[in-house]
Design a protein around this motif. Structure first.
Motif, PDB file in Angstrom:
ATOM      1  N   ARG A   1       0.833  -1.214   0.000  1.00  0.00           N
ATOM      2  CA  ARG A   1       0.000   0.000   0.000  1.00  0.00           C
ATOM      3  C   ARG A   1       0.862   1.257   0.000  1.00  0.00           C
ATOM      4  N   ALA A   2       1.966   1.234   0.741  1.00  0.00           N
ATOM      5  CA  ALA A   2       2.890   2.380   0.751  1.00  0.00           C
ATOM      6  C   ALA A   2       3.538   2.549  -0.623  1.00  0.00           C
ATOM      7  N   GLN A   3       3.907   1.448  -1.267  1.00  0.00           N
ATOM      8  CA  GLN A   3       4.506   1.523  -2.602  1.00  0.00           C
ATOM      9  C   GLN A   3       3.508   2.067  -3.619  1.00  0.00           C
ATOM     10  N   ILE A   4       2.251   1.662  -3.503  1.00  0.00           N
ATOM     11  CA  ILE A   4       1.210   2.160  -4.412  1.00  0.00           C
ATOM     12  C   ILE A   4       1.025   3.661  -4.221  1.00  0.00           C
ATOM     13  N   ALA A   5       0.997   4.110  -2.985  1.00  0.00           N
ATOM     14  CA  ALA A   5       0.852   5.544  -2.709  1.00  0.00           C
ATOM     15  C   ALA A   5       2.033   6.321  -3.286  1.00  0.00           C
ATOM     16  N   SER A   6       3.221   5.774  -3.147  1.00  0.00           N
ATOM     17  CA  SER A   6       4.422   6.421  -3.685  1.00  0.00           C
ATOM     18  C   SER A   6       4.357   6.523  -5.204  1.00  0.00           C
ATOM     19  N   LYS A   7       3.958   5.456  -5.871  1.00  0.00           N
ATOM     20  CA  LYS A   7       3.860   5.475  -7.335  1.00  0.00           C
ATOM     21  C   LYS A   7       2.776   6.438  -7.806  1.00  0.00           C
ATOM     22  N   ASN A   8       1.676   6.515  -7.062  1.00  0.00           N
ATOM     23  CA  ASN A   8       0.624   7.473  -7.418  1.00  0.00           C
ATOM     24  C   ASN A   8       1.132   8.910  -7.301  1.00  0.00           C
TER      25      ASN A   8
ATOM     26  N   MET B   1       3.150  13.830  -9.956  1.00  0.00           N
ATOM     27  CA  MET B   1       4.206  14.819 -10.153  1.00  0.00           C
ATOM     28  C   MET B   1       4.590  14.918 -11.631  1.00  0.00           C
ATOM     29  N   LEU B   2       4.638  13.798 -12.326  1.00  0.00           N
ATOM     30  CA  LEU B   2       4.931  13.817 -13.759  1.00  0.00           C
ATOM     31  C   LEU B   2       3.853  14.568 -14.529  1.00  0.00           C
ATOM     32  N   GLN B   3       2.595  14.326 -14.167  1.00  0.00           N
ATOM     33  CA  GLN B   3       1.491  15.026 -14.829  1.00  0.00           C
ATOM     34  C   GLN B   3       1.567  16.535 -14.584  1.00  0.00           C
ATOM     35  N   LEU B   4       1.852  16.913 -13.342  1.00  0.00           N
ATOM     36  CA  LEU B   4       1.950  18.333 -13.024  1.00  0.00           C
ATOM     37  C   LEU B   4       3.120  18.993 -13.747  1.00  0.00           C
ATOM     38  N   SER B   5       4.243  18.297 -13.846  1.00  0.00           N
ATOM     39  CA  SER B   5       5.406  18.831 -14.566  1.00  0.00           C
ATOM     40  C   SER B   5       5.072  19.043 -16.032  1.00  0.00           C
TER      41      SER B   5
ATOM     42  N   LYS C   1       7.865   8.175 -20.847  1.00  0.00           N
ATOM     43  CA  LYS C   1       8.421   6.851 -20.564  1.00  0.00           C
ATOM     44  C   LYS C   1       8.296   6.522 -19.082  1.00  0.00           C
ATOM     45  N   GLU C   2       8.610   7.494 -18.223  1.00  0.00           N
ATOM     46  CA  GLU C   2       8.486   7.272 -16.780  1.00  0.00           C
ATOM     47  C   GLU C   2       7.027   7.032 -16.390  1.00  0.00           C
ATOM     48  N   GLY C   3       6.101   7.728 -17.050  1.00  0.00           N
ATOM     49  CA  GLY C   3       4.677   7.521 -16.786  1.00  0.00           C
ATOM     50  C   GLY C   3       4.224   6.121 -17.138  1.00  0.00           C
ATOM     51  N   GLU C   4       4.702   5.616 -18.273  1.00  0.00           N
ATOM     52  CA  GLU C   4       4.363   4.251 -18.679  1.00  0.00           C
ATOM     53  C   GLU C   4       4.937   3.241 -17.685  1.00  0.00           C
TER      54      GLU C   4
END
Length: 119
Positions: free
Chosen positions: A30-37, A42-46, A81-84
């Motif tokens: 669950r912590a890993q999922i939160a981190s990836k989200n 952050m990628l979307q905002l950038s 690429k990072e998003g994928e």
């Protein structure tokens, strides 16, 4: 036919240790999922911020302790690429989460069934 107390206790101990391990892994996943989200957001905002910039605006990419001048299309390609990669990892983590939830639920159900049956 009743199960001897020693065997019953050993069986319950094994099932409870499996349940405890699954519960611990659930927290980690669950912590890993939160981190990836967060990373995906952050990628979307950038990308949104870069869309607002003029095409000739100089942008820099952090590499270790330094920054390297890069073009906006290169940064966007890198973010894509990072998003994928994030999406793939999230899919794998969701599968792992489902497996661990099922394991935890089954372990608890088995313990309850053993205790109700003849514990």
């Amino acid at each position: 036919m009743a199960i001897p107390n020693e065997k019953l206790q050993q069986l319950l101990q094994e099932i409870s240790s499996k349940a405890a391990f699954a519960e611990q892994q659930l927290g980690i996943v669950r912590a890993q999922i939160a981190s990836k989200n967060r990373e995906s957001r952050m990628l979307q905002l950038s990308n949104t911020e870069m869309d607002a910039l003029a095409k000739e605006t100089p942008v820099y990419n952090g590499v270790g302790k330094m920054f390297v001048a890069t073009t906006i299309p290169d940064i966007k390609a890198m973010h894509a690429k990072e998003g994928e990669d994030c999406k793939k990892e999230l899919a794998n983590l969701d599968k792992k989460l489902h497996y661990l939830e099922t394991t935890y639920k089954n372990s608890n159900d088995h313990m309850e069934a053993i205790l109700k049956r003849g514990g």
